[in-house]
Design a protein around this motif. Structure first.
Motif, PDB file in Angstrom:
ATOM      1  N   MET A 140       0.843  -1.199   0.000  1.00  0.00           N
ATOM      2  CA  MET A 140       0.000   0.000   0.000  1.00  0.00           C
ATOM      3  C   MET A 140       0.881   1.253   0.000  1.00  0.00           C
ATOM      4  SD  MET A 140      -2.790   1.300   2.863  1.00  0.00           S
ATOM      5  CE  MET A 140      -3.898  -0.058   2.548  1.00  0.00           C
ATOM      6  N   SER A 141       0.495   2.250  -0.823  1.00  0.00           N
ATOM      7  CA  SER A 141       1.259   3.493  -0.897  1.00  0.00           C
ATOM      8  C   SER A 141       1.142   4.256   0.417  1.00  0.00           C
ATOM      9  CB  SER A 141       0.731   4.358  -2.039  1.00  0.00           C
ATOM     10  OG  SER A 141       1.306   5.638  -1.995  1.00  0.00           O
ATOM     11  N   SER A 142       2.197   4.989   0.751  1.00  0.00           N
ATOM     12  CA  SER A 142       2.153   5.817   1.962  1.00  0.00           C
ATOM     13  C   SER A 142       1.405   7.122   1.715  1.00  0.00           C
ATOM     14  CB  SER A 142       3.568   6.121   2.436  1.00  0.00           C
ATOM     15  OG  SER A 142       4.283   6.863   1.442  1.00  0.00           O
ATOM     16  N   TRP A 143       0.980   7.337   0.459  1.00  0.00           N
ATOM     17  CA  TRP A 143       0.257   8.561   0.109  1.00  0.00           C
ATOM     18  C   TRP A 143      -1.232   8.267  -0.043  1.00  0.00           C
ATOM     19  CZ3 TRP A 143       2.729  13.129   0.331  1.00  0.00           C
ATOM     20  CH2 TRP A 143       4.126  13.096   0.322  1.00  0.00           C
ATOM     21  N   GLU A 144      -2.045   9.170   0.470  1.00  0.00           N
ATOM     22  CA  GLU A 144      -3.500   9.014   0.426  1.00  0.00           C
ATOM     23  C   GLU A 144      -4.110  10.090  -0.464  1.00  0.00           C
ATOM     24  OE1 GLU A 144      -6.881   8.503   3.782  1.00  0.00           O
ATOM     25  OE2 GLU A 144      -5.782  10.409   3.880  1.00  0.00           O
ATOM     26  N   PRO A 145      -4.886   9.704  -1.484  1.00  0.00           N
ATOM     27  CA  PRO A 145      -5.570  10.703  -2.312  1.00  0.00           C
ATOM     28  C   PRO A 145      -6.720  11.348  -1.538  1.00  0.00           C
ATOM     29  CG  PRO A 145      -5.400   8.573  -3.429  1.00  0.00           C
ATOM     30  CD  PRO A 145      -5.079   8.340  -1.990  1.00  0.00           C
ATOM     31  N   VAL A 146      -6.959  12.602  -1.814  1.00  0.00           N
ATOM     32  CA  VAL A 146      -8.107  13.331  -1.267  1.00  0.00           C
ATOM     33  C   VAL A 146      -8.825  13.964  -2.458  1.00  0.00           C
ATOM     34  CG1 VAL A 146      -8.882  15.180   0.249  1.00  0.00           C
ATOM     35  CG2 VAL A 146      -6.879  13.797   0.886  1.00  0.00           C
ATOM     36  N   ILE A 147     -10.078  13.564  -2.672  1.00  0.00           N
ATOM     37  CA  ILE A 147     -10.783  13.932  -3.909  1.00  0.00           C
ATOM     38  C   ILE A 147     -12.140  14.544  -3.570  1.00  0.00           C
ATOM     39  CG2 ILE A 147     -11.737  13.065  -6.086  1.00  0.00           C
ATOM     40  CD1 ILE A 147      -9.763  10.634  -5.671  1.00  0.00           C
ATOM     41  N   GLY A 148     -12.444  15.646  -4.202  1.00  0.00           N
ATOM     42  CA  GLY A 148     -13.767  16.260  -4.139  1.00  0.00           C
ATOM     43  C   GLY A 148     -14.249  16.560  -5.546  1.00  0.00           C
ATOM     44  N   LEU A 149     -15.542  16.647  -5.727  1.00  0.00           N
ATOM     45  CA  LEU A 149     -16.121  16.833  -7.058  1.00  0.00           C
ATOM     46  C   LEU A 149     -17.033  18.061  -7.094  1.00  0.00           C
ATOM     47  CD1 LEU A 149     -17.174  13.136  -7.737  1.00  0.00           C
ATOM     48  CD2 LEU A 149     -15.191  14.296  -8.690  1.00  0.00           C
ATOM     49  N   GLU A 150     -17.055  18.690  -8.243  1.00  0.00           N
ATOM     50  CA  GLU A 150     -18.033  19.737  -8.539  1.00  0.00           C
ATOM     51  C   GLU A 150     -18.777  19.277  -9.790  1.00  0.00           C
ATOM     52  OE1 GLU A 150     -15.931  23.415  -8.949  1.00  0.00           O
ATOM     53  OE2 GLU A 150     -14.754  23.077  -7.129  1.00  0.00           O
ATOM     54  N   VAL A 151     -20.028  18.888  -9.608  1.00  0.00           N
ATOM     55  CA  VAL A 151     -20.819  18.305 -10.695  1.00  0.00           C
ATOM     56  C   VAL A 151     -21.822  19.339 -11.184  1.00  0.00           C
ATOM     57  CG1 VAL A 151     -22.296  16.380 -11.379  1.00  0.00           C
ATOM     58  CG2 VAL A 151     -20.552  16.042  -9.602  1.00  0.00           C
ATOM     59  N   HIS A 152     -21.813  19.594 -12.492  1.00  0.00           N
ATOM     60  CA  HIS A 152     -22.698  20.593 -13.094  1.00  0.00           C
ATOM     61  C   HIS A 152     -23.749  19.885 -13.950  1.00  0.00           C
ATOM     62  CE1 HIS A 152     -18.796  22.526 -12.335  1.00  0.00           C
ATOM     63  NE2 HIS A 152     -19.489  23.620 -12.094  1.00  0.00           N
ATOM     64  N   VAL A 153     -25.007  20.221 -13.720  1.00  0.00           N
ATOM     65  CA  VAL A 153     -26.113  19.535 -14.383  1.00  0.00           C
ATOM     66  C   VAL A 153     -27.032  20.558 -15.037  1.00  0.00           C
ATOM     67  CG1 VAL A 153     -28.060  17.959 -14.072  1.00  0.00           C
ATOM     68  CG2 VAL A 153     -26.018  17.710 -12.631  1.00  0.00           C
ATOM     69  N   HIS A 154     -27.271  20.412 -16.338  1.00  0.00           N
ATOM     70  CA  HIS A 154     -28.285  21.226 -17.008  1.00  0.00           C
ATOM     71  C   HIS A 154     -29.669  20.735 -16.601  1.00  0.00           C
ATOM     72  CE1 HIS A 154     -25.939  22.966 -20.710  1.00  0.00           C
ATOM     73  NE2 HIS A 154     -25.564  23.496 -19.566  1.00  0.00           N
TER      74      HIS A 154
END
Length: 471
Positions: A1-15
């Protein structure tokens, strides 16, 4: 396992699927000739005043309820100031400090657990116009020969869903996006088609050492037109940022473009913060105060949501089948077929996910009560008959009777004369089998099927042949 952890957030745009734009009466039409759906309001002519689209407000509240958001008693439109050629006012009417939908949570079921993704807010705004960069090698502003603006899209009601940075891998992000899209489509809020631009997602990615508190500078990746590219872009950002940190390089907070051909991210511009947009309340629009009775009416309109259906179906089908049915929008047909016949649920589910999916029929047009009768006797039908019946199941007047009449026979007394005739006509193959080369059995089974015009049960034929060849 990598010693680095991803941190992810999303901005979702919907018509949003409304008839007219957010602040004017121009009709929305995908694919209309350029600049044919415009007026003084959406072109920002002096003196033109906006009026908020009530239906867009309702759709935003409906999705907010599905996301478990707090619905504001008072929401305020604001001016988000920035310059770009596709923004004729020089600002975008949006929401910031007082959005329609506040904090919420979205549950994404997996085989092992429920993944909880926090919703920071869901707010309503207007979309910008569409800039088309022509010439050059990239299709982007950098290197283009010239750019054109189509203002038809300008002013389209746009719902932006901002998540908390709760996602920890590209797979988690894609599971969230797919289930969110499914929810949006089922609520009829939007078509949510990425290829048409009615669903877009910007991804914010950073990495930190496992166990580290707080967040490091993030990259915002914009303008991706497929789930596949979103997943690849996240992986590329994780890879490039990890390498930079391990090399002791400084990671700047910036906006990036993803290059699918090279599988790399290239910097687009430095990342803006909220202060850069100089938000202030829109003086030409009054605050929105949704009546309590409107919110409760919309809450009552919420159907059983996709995540809940996956968990319900999981009890009888297991997670993978349940997830596949719901996310492919085939669970409605599955439940209609099951209600029409008491067949084993997994048999029906596998038929929906395999043979019916392969036939590419109109699921809504399938005669479920008749097709259920065919599926119930699948083991008694020749394969060609069964697949043809599936392919015909959405045609007008489809009836199971003509297919059931072609059921195979498993009556041993009826099959034995044909088997005896085949053995007598093929003495060399019989001798070969008895000499230890059992692979010849398939040839003999085929001859019996030919003799019976495909109406013999292959399993029974196989067993009877083995018994007679051992005698």
């Amino acid at each position: 396992m990598s010693s680095w952890e991803p941190v992810i957030g999303l901005e979702v745009h919907v018509h949003l699927k409304t008839r007219t734009k957010m602040f004017c009466r121009c009709e929305l039409e995908y694919g209309a000739a350029e600049n044919m759906r415009t007026c003084p309001i959406c072109l920002a002519h002096p003196g033109a005043l906006p009026v908020a689209n009530a239906r867009a407000i309702e759709l935003t509240i409906l999705l907010g309820l599905a996301l478990g958001c707090e619905i504001a008693e008072r929401a305020v439109f604001a001016r988000k100031n920035y310059f770009y050629p596709d923004l004729p006012k020089g600002y975008q009417i949006s929401q910031y400090e007082e959005p329609l939908c506040g904090r919420g949570r979205f549950v994404v079921p997996t085989a092992d657990r429920d993944e909880i993704v926090g919703i920071h807010r869901a707010h309503l705004e207007e979309d910008a116009a569409k800039t088309v960069h022509a010439g050059g090698a990239t299709g982007r502003s950098v290197g283009a020969d010239y750019s054109l603006i189509d203002f038809n899209r300008g002013g389209t009601p746009l719902l932006e869903i901002v998540t908390e940075p709760d996602l920890r891998s590209a797979d988690e992000a894609l599971r969230f996006l797919r289930l969110l899209r499914q929810t949006i489509v089922e609520l009829r809020i939007s078509d949510a088609e990425m290829e048409k631009g009615t669903l877009r997602a910007d991804v914010n990615v950073s990495v930190r050492e496992r166990g580290e508190e707080g967040y490091r500078p993030r990259w915002e990746i914009k303008n991706m037109n497929s789930f596949t590219f979103i997943g690849r872009a996240i992986e590329a950002a994780i890879r490039q940022q990890t390498a930079a940190h391990e090399a002791g390089e400084r990671v700047e907070q910036s906006t990036y473009d993803y290059e699918p051909d090279t599988d790399r991210l290239t910097v687009h511009r430095s990342k803006e913060e909220a202060d850069d947009y100089r938000y202030f309340p829109e003086p030409d629009l009054v605050p929105v105060e949704p009546p309590a009775e409107l919110v409760e009416r919309l809450r009552a309109e919420l159907p059983e949501l996709p995540g809940a259906r996956i968990r319900r179906l999981e009890r009888e089908l297991g997670f993978e089948l349940a997830y596949g049915l719901v996310t492919s929008e085939r669970d409605g047909l599955y439940e209609r077929l099951l209600a029409a016949d008491s067949s084993e649920p997994r048999v029906v589910a596998n038929a929906v996910m395999n043979e019916i999916a392969a036939a590419n029929v109109d699921l809504a047009a399938v005669n479920a009560s008749e097709l259920a009768r065919v599926i119930a006797v699948k083991s008694e039908l020749p394969r060609e008959v069964y697949t043809t019946a599936i392919a015909s199941s959405a045609e007008p007047g489809f009836s199971a009777d003509q297919w059931l009449a072609q059921r195979v026979t498993s009556d041993e007394s009826a099959l034995e004369p044909a088997i005896d005739a085949v053995l007598e006509a093929n003495p060399d193959q019989v001798a070969t089998y008895r000499g230890g080369k059992e692979g010849v059995l398939g040839f003999l089974v085929g001859q019996v099927m030919r003799e019976t015009q495909g109406k013999a049960d292959p399993k029974v034929v196989n067993r009877l042949l083995r018994e007679k060849l051992k005698a």
